[in-house]
Motif scaffolding. Structure first.
Motif, PDB file in Angstrom:
ATOM      1  N   ARG A  82       6.966   4.707   2.445  1.00 48.81           N
ATOM      2  CA  ARG A  82       7.671   5.785   3.262  1.00 48.81           C
ATOM      3  C   ARG A  82       7.814   7.104   2.398  1.00 48.81           C
ATOM      4  O   ARG A  82       8.285   7.164   1.309  1.00 48.81           O
ATOM      5  N   LEU A  83       7.287   8.144   2.955  1.00 48.00           N
ATOM      6  CA  LEU A  83       7.206   9.569   1.981  1.00 48.00           C
ATOM      7  C   LEU A  83       8.165  10.302   2.763  1.00 48.00           C
ATOM      8  O   LEU A  83       7.814  10.458   4.007  1.00 48.00           O
ATOM      9  N   PHE A  84       8.985  11.098   2.267  1.00 45.49           N
ATOM     10  CA  PHE A  84       9.974  12.278   3.041  1.00 45.49           C
ATOM     11  C   PHE A  84       9.701  13.305   2.047  1.00 45.49           C
ATOM     12  O   PHE A  84      10.096  13.381   1.189  1.00 45.49           O
ATOM     13  N   GLY A  85       9.846  14.271   2.982  1.00 49.80           N
ATOM     14  CA  GLY A  85       9.853  15.841   2.495  1.00 49.80           C
ATOM     15  C   GLY A  85      10.885  16.336   3.296  1.00 49.80           C
ATOM     16  O   GLY A  85      11.842  15.588   3.619  1.00 49.80           O
ATOM     17  N   ARG A  86      10.646  17.718   3.794  1.00 45.83           N
ATOM     18  CA  ARG A  86      11.695  18.394   4.444  1.00 45.83           C
ATOM     19  C   ARG A  86      11.999  17.695   5.614  1.00 45.83           C
ATOM     20  O   ARG A  86      11.085  17.115   6.154  1.00 45.83           O
ATOM     21  N   PRO A  87      13.027  17.846   6.301  1.00 44.05           N
ATOM     22  CA  PRO A  87      13.196  17.198   7.899  1.00 44.05           C
ATOM     23  C   PRO A  87      12.021  17.559   8.608  1.00 44.05           C
ATOM     24  O   PRO A  87      11.567  18.549   8.766  1.00 44.05           O
ATOM     25  N   GLY A  88      11.425  16.373   9.141  1.00 43.56           N
ATOM     26  CA  GLY A  88      10.138  16.650  10.027  1.00 43.56           C
ATOM     27  C   GLY A  88       8.861  16.479   9.401  1.00 43.56           C
ATOM     28  O   GLY A  88       7.819  16.059  10.030  1.00 43.56           O
ATOM     29  N   VAL A  89       8.972  16.239   8.019  1.00 46.58           N
ATOM     30  CA  VAL A  89       7.654  15.859   7.270  1.00 46.58           C
ATOM     31  C   VAL A  89       7.913  14.419   6.566  1.00 46.58           C
ATOM     32  O   VAL A  89       8.842  14.205   5.819  1.00 46.58           O
ATOM     33  N   GLU A  90       7.459  13.351   7.429  1.00 51.96           N
ATOM     34  CA  GLU A  90       7.362  12.201   7.090  1.00 51.96           C
ATOM     35  C   GLU A  90       6.156  11.299   7.053  1.00 51.96           C
ATOM     36  O   GLU A  90       5.184  11.815   7.895  1.00 51.96           O
ATOM     37  N   CYS A  91       5.823  10.286   6.239  1.00 54.79           N
ATOM     38  CA  CYS A  91       4.517   9.629   6.442  1.00 54.79           C
ATOM     39  C   CYS A  91       4.866   8.375   6.076  1.00 54.79           C
ATOM     40  O   CYS A  91       5.794   7.670   5.360  1.00 54.79           O
ATOM     41  N   TYR A  92       3.935   7.373   6.752  1.00 49.64           N
ATOM     42  CA  TYR A  92       4.182   5.830   6.393  1.00 49.64           C
ATOM     43  C   TYR A  92       2.617   5.470   5.964  1.00 49.64           C
ATOM     44  O   TYR A  92       1.639   5.807   6.925  1.00 49.64           O
ATOM     45  N   CYS A  93       2.880   4.513   5.020  1.00 47.82           N
ATOM     46  CA  CYS A  93       1.495   3.885   4.615  1.00 47.82           C
ATOM     47  C   CYS A  93       1.868   2.526   4.288  1.00 47.82           C
ATOM     48  O   CYS A  93       2.958   2.036   4.259  1.00 47.82           O
ATOM     49  N   GLN A  94       0.671   1.566   4.298  1.00 48.96           N
ATOM     50  CA  GLN A  94       0.880   0.227   4.156  1.00 48.96           C
ATOM     51  C   GLN A  94       0.111  -0.430   2.800  1.00 48.96           C
ATOM     52  O   GLN A  94      -1.090  -0.219   3.056  1.00 48.96           O
ATOM     53  N   HIS A  95       0.498  -1.051   1.862  1.00 51.44           N
ATOM     54  CA  HIS A  95      -0.293  -1.774   1.103  1.00 51.44           C
ATOM     55  C   HIS A  95      -0.815  -2.994   1.805  1.00 51.44           C
ATOM     56  O   HIS A  95      -0.161  -3.724   2.420  1.00 51.44           O
ATOM     57  N   GLU A  96      -2.387  -3.327   1.669  1.00 45.78           N
ATOM     58  CA  GLU A  96      -3.111  -4.272   2.516  1.00 45.78           C
ATOM     59  C   GLU A  96      -2.417  -5.726   2.057  1.00 45.78           C
ATOM     60  O   GLU A  96      -2.174  -6.235   3.214  1.00 45.78           O
ATOM     61  N   SER A  97      -1.877  -5.851   0.789  1.00 42.65           N
ATOM     62  CA  SER A  97      -1.587  -7.241   0.458  1.00 42.65           C
ATOM     63  C   SER A  97      -0.057  -7.412   1.095  1.00 42.65           C
ATOM     64  O   SER A  97      -0.034  -8.762   1.178  1.00 42.65           O
ATOM     65  N   GLY A  98       0.625  -6.531   1.577  1.00 43.08           N
ATOM     66  CA  GLY A  98       1.741  -6.811   1.995  1.00 43.08           C
ATOM     67  C   GLY A  98       2.991  -7.368   1.007  1.00 43.08           C
ATOM     68  O   GLY A  98       4.153  -7.598   1.460  1.00 43.08           O
ATOM     69  N   ALA A  99       2.647  -7.421  -0.313  1.00 46.39           N
ATOM     70  CA  ALA A  99       3.645  -7.574  -1.255  1.00 46.39           C
ATOM     71  C   ALA A  99       4.777  -6.606  -1.473  1.00 46.39           C
ATOM     72  O   ALA A  99       4.521  -5.496  -1.290  1.00 46.39           O
ATOM     73  N   ALA A 100       5.588  -7.217  -1.975  1.00 46.45           N
ATOM     74  CA  ALA A 100       6.931  -6.174  -2.273  1.00 46.45           C
ATOM     75  C   ALA A 100       6.755  -5.121  -3.284  1.00 46.45           C
ATOM     76  O   ALA A 100       5.951  -5.152  -4.304  1.00 46.45           O
ATOM     77  N   VAL A 101       7.063  -3.750  -3.048  1.00 46.82           N
ATOM     78  CA  VAL A 101       6.743  -2.591  -3.900  1.00 46.82           C
ATOM     79  C   VAL A 101       7.999  -2.755  -5.036  1.00 46.82           C
ATOM     80  O   VAL A 101       9.076  -2.628  -4.658  1.00 46.82           O
ATOM     81  N   ILE A 102       7.470  -2.981  -6.460  1.00 47.46           N
ATOM     82  CA  ILE A 102       8.608  -3.272  -7.269  1.00 47.46           C
ATOM     83  C   ILE A 102       8.899  -1.858  -7.898  1.00 47.46           C
ATOM     84  O   ILE A 102      10.090  -1.751  -8.492  1.00 47.46           O
ATOM     85  N   GLN A 103       8.050  -0.927  -7.987  1.00 46.04           N
ATOM     86  CA  GLN A 103       8.508   0.264  -8.722  1.00 46.04           C
ATOM     87  C   GLN A 103       7.379   1.206  -8.341  1.00 46.04           C
ATOM     88  O   GLN A 103       6.125   1.233  -7.964  1.00 46.04           O
ATOM     89  N   LEU A 104       7.854   2.766  -8.202  1.00 46.64           N
ATOM     90  CA  LEU A 104       6.903   3.837  -8.066  1.00 46.64           C
ATOM     91  C   LEU A 104       7.003   4.972  -8.992  1.00 46.64           C
ATOM     92  O   LEU A 104       8.081   5.043  -9.608  1.00 46.64           O
TER      93      LEU A 104
END
Length: 1096
Positions: A82-104
């Motif tokens: 999930r990516l957040f910018g100013r209020p009203g700017v949001e985005c959702y993406c999904q990794h195909e594998s569904g594995a947990a995201v350990i670091q960004l």
């Protein structure tokens, strides 16, 4: 009447035989009504796609922040991003594998993000397009990834592994370098044992040729990248969780598993220069402090004009049992301990500069909790938090039901916002929200949308969902109506799941009149009116209803739940079927052990703020020691002043203007003498073989465990696993016929009627639609005094499965809206005349031109769990029929308006979303969208007008989808931009002495060290490179618009500058060479000047 009933029985038999013969989905059309309505909707008008996801990321696991772009990224345990910018700017993406995201890790100001997953894969996301996509992936085969580090303005990503090795990846090509830092080379003889996984990697802020590597066991190594050996090693006897640099690169700090912080000089490797146990008790005899809980993360941030900040999570002493998770801020001599509501997943300190070698100047801390996101203002005294502008409080209490309304009255959102704005908390930071990146989309959507969520604690929230944003408007607490301490005489209350007695089960809302009805799990219904004025209600108006019917006069079969007491009929419990009862069943002085409601309505005066104010509470009470059944259906009509609710026994109609019960009937009594299920012997089980495994009336639904069960409880999920549908022929499966749906409308009450009358249509769980005609007194004063008369007119139609939805069309095929009363302020008595005028102006909800001219002037659309039918009125003939599903059943069906037309939208338990034309019931769309993975989706799925739909995809998130081709095409415009062109701040001027003290930070050529020429190729079996699907999209994204032009221009300038630099160097070299040649030539000339040719 009798003739009509016999005809209906014959119709029912015909339909039963025809439905059994046609098992495949088909449309049956009456020959004479082939082209009654011109249908305009076609398949090309429909397309299904996800639009936007709101709410708090479910089960978050990691976080990153781009300090230049001001964008926040959150990864989850299910591989979501999930990516957040100013209020009203949001985005959702999904990794195909569904594995947990350990670091960004952001590529700061580059519009890209690196994610590391628990399945040992690393991905590069392109954020320069509205829907981010993966450009490259790298899957490690032999080693587990534990930590990643990407230095600012570097293209080389360091990856630490569980084996203790450090690998290096080129983020442009996503290829592994042959340069590897092996654990045994890093520690050499400093430890006899394996040092454990890599828990930290970072380069020295003043010298990027020096890399610090932290191992879990407590060893830290300062690695020289050029000489490929360790400069220093630092050993501590407690496990390390994290490491952080001082910006001058001379010191670093480590956090340990015993709650200590150690500060080290890079040149003093023996002992730390300082050891702190911030929350440990200091013994007087000079011994070591008591160990504390691990400090999971520490950050060390400096300021130009003051003490540095040391910020860490964890580290509390073990004797603080029950204390909430804390973030500690140490600044100089002050220590602030900030308690959090949920466990801390991660935190980040936001600083003024992206450069690690400058004074950091921290101004805020973003704290990611398990169920919340908190941002703390470091610049103000007391460290206040910022008011969070994102819609992250959907799950404040678990969501139990939802409703979705598109194209609402224009004054509704401002009205709700004005009363909701007074509910806001005080004491927030005065500063602007610091996560302010991105730009809003250019959507042209003009209509307003409202989502209403009902919650387990009895709250109801109104959300503005217009133009793919979400903002909370108003919050209503229905539990205020009741006393918090439950009634002592509540029978069986010890054995019942009472954790959510106020949970909302069903909501009915009229946007035009702003009337709201909510049904709770404790068999209560509350009616609310909207007011802009504050009032104090001395006594909350209460109606108590005994919903017990004569069908229950049956003996328990042998061997079937002997301990259940059979409920005997109570005289006067159900009023006459036609006309109002002289004494509605609201008495509370019977002595049969009943009349106890599940919740006690408060007796003290209730102060009601502007907004929704309680008008009436209706409670179904215990009867003869039996708890009331849960309410299964609810409807209201503001024009008629009526509320109706049903359960598994029957229905109750309440006149909320006169505050009386108008009708209280068992389902069987609605049929009158025309019951198709042969229930005339009052004990239907006598005529049947007692079936051991099947529930019957007194066993299945009337158990005390069912009372007041929350929709969030597991019991509800388990009971759903049996097929809810039951064929019209298999009555044995369902001895009790529940009320499943209602619809108020002005239509033809009886066959052959030529005038429209107000009616209530009732759908049952056995697929029957019954009609009740309403006789209303004239508006005005008589409406307050004269009774409403309700006359059951019999059965209209029968379908397979429980009735889900009913609607009416006029002769042109347009939807006939229910009559409504427009809103007026209920608490002002001065303008009583005005209110009466409005009350008299009841809109006629049918097109007036057609009713006299044509015989077939309305169509009733009825949808059940299995099929849909269209009935022509007033002839009551079925003109279209469509079998929607055989093997599965429908969970939600709505009749919706779209493209100036109408269609039926269905969500099936097998995951299919379907739309059908009306009245022809032609299949227009059938998409296998998602399988029903949990009850939450079934309970919260809603369709609404204009091609919109929504459901709760997790306990904390709402997923919106569209089934409109037009919306799908315009979606790209409506979505916000995450990446905006921003100049990177200038690097700090490090002055003349930089070479002496900090080393040559700019002198390191990583390409020279890690490139293929110097380091060679990496082992092919170590990791596998996978090109991402976003590669081509990324090229397209970068090639379009201003962003692409700027990016290309910048690259071109860089290339041009580079080429000019190279040209300048070559020219200088050539000039030097020419000078040298000229000098040599001159020397030669002097030497040979006086010699003759033969002397050479």
């Amino acid at each position: 009447m009798k003739k009509f009933n016999i005809r209906k029985v014959l119709d029912g038999l015909k339909e039963a035989s025809s439905s059994s013969s046609s098992s495949t989905p088909s449309v049956q059309v009456g020959p004479q009504e082939n082209n009654l309505v011109q249908e305009t909707l076609q398949s090309e008008h429909f397309q299904l796609c996800k639009t936007v996801r709101y709410g708090f990321p479910y089960q978050p696991s990691s976080m990153a922040f781009d300090p230049v772009q001001k964008i926040l990224a959150i990864g989850t345990q299910s591989g979501a991003l999930r990516l957040f910018g100013r209020p009203g700017v949001e985005c959702y993406c999904q990794h195909e594998s569904g594995a947990a995201v350990i670091q960004l890790q952001f590529l700061i100001n580059e519009g890209a993000l690196v994610s590391a997953l628990a399945d040992d894969s690393v991905h590069l996301w392109n954020l320069r397009q509205k829907r981010p996509a993966v450009l490259h992936s790298l899957k490690f085969n032999r080693e587990r990834i534990t930590f990643c580090h990407l230095p600012f303005q570097s293209k080389w990503l360091y990856i630490g592994t569980e084996r203790g090795n450090v690998h290096i990846v080129n983020v442009e090509s996503f290829m592994l370098s042959g340069y590897v830092i092996m654990w045994n080379k890093a520690i050499e003889l400093s430890s006899k044992a394996h040092p454990g996984p890599v828990v930290h990697i970072s380069d020295n802020p003043m010298d990027e040729g020096k890399l610090i590597i932290g191992f879990e066991s407590g060893i830290v190594v300062l690695w020289d990248l050029k000489s490929k050996k360790a400069d220093y090693r630092y050993t501590y006897d407690e496990a390390i969780h994290s490491v952080a640099w001082h910006h001058e690169g001379k010191q670093f700090i480590c956090s340990h598993s015993d709650g200590t912080l150690t500060i080290w000089n890079i040149r003093g490797q023996g002992k730390p220069i300082q050891t702190i146990t911030p929350h440990g008790k200091q013994p007087k005899d000079g011994k070591k402090p008591e160990p504390c809980k691990p400090i999971l993360k520490v950050e060390y941030k400096t300021t130009r004009n003051g003490d540095p900040f040391i910020i860490f999570s964890g580290g509390l002493s073990y004797d603080t049992v029950g204390r909430r998770p804390c973030l500690t801020v140490m600044h100089g001599k002050s220590i602030a301990v900030l308690e959090m509501d949920y466990p801390i997943v991660d935190f980040l300190t936001l600083c003024e500069t992206p450069y690690p070698n400058d004074f950091q100047e921290p101004y805020a801390v973003v704290v990611l909790l398990e169920k919340d996101l908190v941002v703390i203002d470091l610049a103000q005294n007391g460290y206040p938090i910022f008011e969070n502008p994102y819609p992250l409080t959907i799950h404040e209490s678990p969501v139990t039901c939802c409703e979705y309304f598109a194209d609402c009255p224009v004054d509704l959102i401002p009205a709700l916002y004005s009363v909701g704005s007074r509910q806001k908390r005080q004491g927030y930071s005065k500063k602007e929200w610091p996560i302010s990146g991105g730009n809003w989309g250019q959507g042209t959507q003009s209509y307003s949308e409202i989502i209403i969520t009902g919650h387990a604690d009895g709250t109801v929230k109104f959300w503005d969902a217009s133009a793919i944003m979400l903002q909370v408007l108003y919050k209503l607490k229905t539990a205020k109506v009741f006393d918090r301490n439950r009634s002592k005489e509540d029978k069986g209350s010890t054995e019942v799941s009472d954790e959510d007695p106020f949970a909302i089960q069903i909501m009915a809302w009229c946007p035009e009149s702003r009337m709201l009805c909510v049904a709770g799990v404790s068999a209560n219904v509350i009616i609310y009116r909207f007011s802009k004025l504050e009032v104090t209600t001395e006594v909350v108006q209460l109606l108590e209803v005994r919903m017990q019917y004569e069908l229950n006069e049956t003996e328990s079969p042998d061997g079937g739940g002997g301990e259940q007491t059979s409920a005997h009929p109570t005289p006067g419990a159900s009023p006459q079927t036609s006309g109002p009862p002289s004494h509605p069943s609201t008495s509370s002085n019977n002595s049969d052990g009943g009349n106890i409601p599940c919740l006690k309505v408060r007796s003290s005066p209730l102060k009601q703020s502007p907004g929704y104010q309680v008008d009436l509470v209706v409670q179904s009470v215990w009867v003869s020691g039996e708890p009331p059944q849960q309410i299964t259906s609810l409807a209201m009509n503001s024009s008629y002043g009526l509320l109706v609710f049903g359960n598994s026994n029957g229905l109750t109609v309440v006149d909320y203007i006169q505050k009386t019960v108008v009708l209280n009937l068992g389902t069987v009594e609605l049929y009158g003498s025309n019951d198709p299920y042969q229930r005339q012997p009052r004990s239907p089980r006598k005529t049947r073989q007692p079936s051991g495994g099947l529930c019957d009336i007194n066993e299945c639904s009337a158990t005390s465990e069912d009372r007041c069960k929350s929709p969030t409880s597991d019991h509800r999920d388990n009971s759903f696993s049996r097929s809810r549908s039951s064929s019209v022929t298999s009555i044995d499966k369902e001895a009790r016929e529940a009320i499943s749906s209602f619809h108020f409308c002005e239509t033809f009450a009886r066959k052959g009627d030529c005038t429209l009358t107000p009616c209530l249509y009732v759908g049952t769980s056995l697929g029957t639609v019954l009609v009740l005609a309403l006789t209303l007194p004239p508006a005005g004063e008589q409406r307050q005094l004269q009774p409403i008369i309700i006359s059951p007119t019999g059965m209209l139609v029968r379908l397979k499965g429980s009735i889900m939805r009913m609607a009416f069309l006029d002769s042109a095929g347009s939807l006939v809206p229910s009559a409504f009363e427009t809103w007026c302020e209920p608490n002002v008595t001065a303008d009583g005349e005005e209110r009466e005028k409005i009350r008299k102006r009841r809109p006629v909800s049918v097109s007036p031109s057609s009713s006299q001219e044509l015989n077939e002037s309305q169509f009733a659309v009825v949808c059940s769990e299995k099929q849909a039918k269209v009935i022509s009125l007033p002839s009551q003939t079925c003109i279209y029929k469509h079998s929607i599903t055989e093997a599965s059943f429908i969970l939600r069906a709505d009749v919706v308006q779209m493209n100036q037309s109408v269609c039926v939208a269905c969500f099936c338990a097998n995951g299919h979303i379907m739309t059908l034309s009306v009245p022809g019931l032609r299949p227009l769309m059938d998409v296998n969208y998602l399988p029903l993975t949990d009850m939450r989706i079934a309970r919260t799925f809603c369709f609404t007008n204009l091609g919109q739909a929504m459901y709760l995809c997790s306990p904390t998130e709402i997923q919106r989808i569209t089934y409109s081709q037009e919306t799908c095409e315009n979606l790209q415009e409506m979505l916000g931009e995450l990446f905006t062109p921003v100049e990177t701040p200038e690097a700090p001027n490090r002055g003349f002495f930089k070479g002496f003290f900090g080393g040559g930070a700019q002198s390191l050529d990583r390409e020279e060290l890690f490139g293929e020429l110097a380091a060679g190729k990496a082992s092919r079996s170590l990791a596998q490179h996978i090109p991402g699907p976003g590669g081509i999209e990324g090229m397209k994204g970068a090639a379009s618009g201003v962003v692409g032009d700027l990016a290309r221009a910048r690259i071109a300038l860089d290339e041009r500058g580079q080429k000019l630099g190279e040209l300048e160097e070559r020219t200088a070299a050539m000039m030097a060479s020419a000078d040298s040649f000229s000098k040599h030539a001159h020397d030669m000339m002097l030497k040979c000047k006086d010699k003759k040719w033969y002397q050479f």
